[in-house]
Design an enzyme around this catalytic site. Structure first.
Site, PDB file in Angstrom:
ATOM      1  CB  SER A   1      -8.947   1.231   5.757  1.00  0.00           C
ATOM      2  OG  SER A   1      -9.477   2.729   5.585  1.00  0.00           O
TER       3      SER A   1
ATOM      4  CB  SER B   1      -8.150   4.164   2.912  1.00  0.00           C
ATOM      5  OG  SER B   1      -7.438   3.177   3.777  1.00  0.00           O
TER       6      SER B   1
ATOM      7  CE  LYS C   1      -3.810   2.156   2.596  1.00  0.00           C
ATOM      8  NZ  LYS C   1      -4.765   1.852   3.687  1.00  0.00           N
TER       9      LYS C   1
END
Length: 491
Positions: A182, A158, A78
């Protein structure tokens, strides 16, 4: 030979150990898959040269019998994790082409254990979002589509890039972060497994901060076993993070397949929302029945302050974000938009560098921390947080091993479908997940079924502090009962 990208991480680990294929072959197969799936926009930075170099190194180590627990396994990272000499932007214009000179603790531990980096994954800007639509690199596509429809759906957020890439078989697993859901919400939207560990289990050092008292790193993977393997490498005490807890990291994989007989599973009555879709209600009942069939005992529990969790979260998280994001001023790194004075430089840089959702949350945070409103909002929200934590403590004190809830209030929705006029509509996606962050507890989302349009739905298990092992054992029961789901390729 089976398509190498369709293997689970555990299967790939065995294949590498047995020398059925090399890490370079495995890595190349995933690099090709990434290239063919650019329509998903899951990766914001591909690192093929570095990946191949790391794969060759892993092959050499495996050849000498020195391979680590993740030797040769290709992963996605990420874009919130600092990766040395590889651009890290938190998917925000304000960080520009920032290239860290250091490695985050979590990624350093993955490389220590022999993993291979395929590239950086898309996410909501500064991890603020539930749909991966706030990224400066554009939205991520969900590999899943409604039956008979060509509408592109969101993968959740997210950590949308992480979930999308794992579901589309572009990487064997991915790092992610969870501040209010998330990891778990994108996992539920994409039929992947995502675990948010207990606060303090994984180091936050080198991860771009959103809300420091809520943020926690964790993996998104194809199966509970794969998630357990990844978490063991990601977890551990780090003296560089004062919130990191110095307790041993267990062998999470050993919890897979362990009996759940006699465990008490709490079913919280407050999670039965008005207007909850019948499909979510049915899924929840099915999950409870599967755990009961495996020998667990179901008990109704009460978490009375659940209804205050979402408003309290959307005070605490923006308050911490407004403080954390004050450092992006155009002076030291990232974007700089000149002005006639230093004040104007700050204003111009932040106005142009931050997207609409980040600006909104910074404004909310600054407002609730301001002199006239601090007691009315921020202090009250912190008191609510204490009550939420106490609800869970009372529940676990009665012998409950874990709590079963839905992961999300619906299946994935279309890109641009929510939150345009009313951000609260988007915030409601976190309704089942934020309590876990507010209380600092571990939570796992496991694929459990599909809705009437063929979209995946997930269930969430919430555990006692630092008892991720029980979540893996219970999660695997649901996984075995529900079976595995893979999307029909359209990209």
């Amino acid at each position: 030979m089976t398509d190498l990208t369709s293997l689970t991480l555990a299967e790939a680990r065995k294949g590498l150990a047995d020398k059925t294929f090399t890490s370079l072959e495995l890595t190349d197969a995933h690099l090709k898959a990434i290239e063919a799936a650019r329509a998903l926009n899951a990766f914001v930075m591909e690192t093929p040269d570095q990946a191949r170099a790391m794969a060759r190194d892993a092959d050499a180590r495996i050849g000498k019998g020195e391979g680590g627990p993740l030797a040769g396994i290709p992963l996605g990272i990420k874009d919130l994790f600092a990766t040395k000499d590889v651009r890290t932007t938190a998917c925000s214009k304000i960080l520009g082409n920032f290239v860290p000179t250091y490695e985050s603790t979590v990624t350093a531990q993955l490389w220590r254990d022999g993993a291979v980096m395929l590239g950086k994954l898309n996410n909501d800007e500064f991890a603020m979002g539930s749909s991966n639509e706030t990224s400066c690199f554009g939205p991520v596509g969900n590999p899943w589509r409604r039956e008979g429809s060509n509408t592109t759906l969101v993968p959740g957020g997210s950590s949308g890039g992480s979930a999308s890439a794992v579901a589309a078989l572009l990487c064997m697993g991915a790092t992610a972060t969870d501040t209010g859901g998330s990891i778990r919400q994108p996992a539920a939207f994409t039929a992947t497994v995502g675990i948010k560990p207990t606060y303090g289990r994984c180091s936050r050092w080198g991860i771009v901060a959103f809300a420091s008292s809520l943020d926690q790193a964790g993996p998104i993977a194809r199966t509970t076993r794969d998630a357990a393997i990844l978490l063991r490498s990601m977890a551990g005490h780090d003296p560089k993070d004062t919130t990191s807890v110095d307790i041993p990291v267990p062998d999470y994989e050993a919890a897979i397949g362990k009996s759940v007989k006699g465990m008490k599973i709490g079913i919280p009555k407050e999670y039965r929302l008005d207007g909850m879709p019948a499909e979510i209600e049915k899924l929840w009942s099915e999950g409870a029945a599967w755990l009961k069939a495996a020998g667990a005992e179901l008990v109704e529990v009460s978490l009375p302050h659940t209804k205050y969790a979402l408003p309290a979260y959307y005070i605490v998280a923006p308050a911490e974000a407004s403080s954390n994001l004050a450092r992006y001023d155009g002076v030291r790194y990232g974007l700089r938009v000149p002005g006639k004075s230093i004040g104007e430089l700050y204003e111009n840089t932040r106005a142009e560098g931050f997207g609409a959702e980040v600006r909104r949350r910074v404004m909310i945070g600054t407002y609730v921390l301001s002199a006239g409103y601090y007691d009315a909002y921020y202090i009250r929200a912190q008191k609510v947080r204490t009550l939420i934590k106490r609800d869970f403590e009372d529940c676990f004190a009665k012998g409950v091993s874990a709590i079963l809830t839905p992961a999300t209030p619906s299946a994935a929705f279309g890109v641009g479908e929510k939150g345009g006029a009313d951000p609260v509509e988007m915030y409601l996606n976190d309704i089942f997940t934020v309590t876990v962050n507010m209380a600092g507890l571990p939570g796992i989302a496991v694929p459990a079924g599909k809705d009437s349009q063929g979209l995946p739905l997930g269930l969430q298990l919430i555990g006692r502090p630092f008892d991720e092992e029980t979540l893996f054992s219970l999660g695997e029961v649901i996984e075995q009962a529900a079976g595995r789901f893979t999307p029909v390729r359209w990209w």
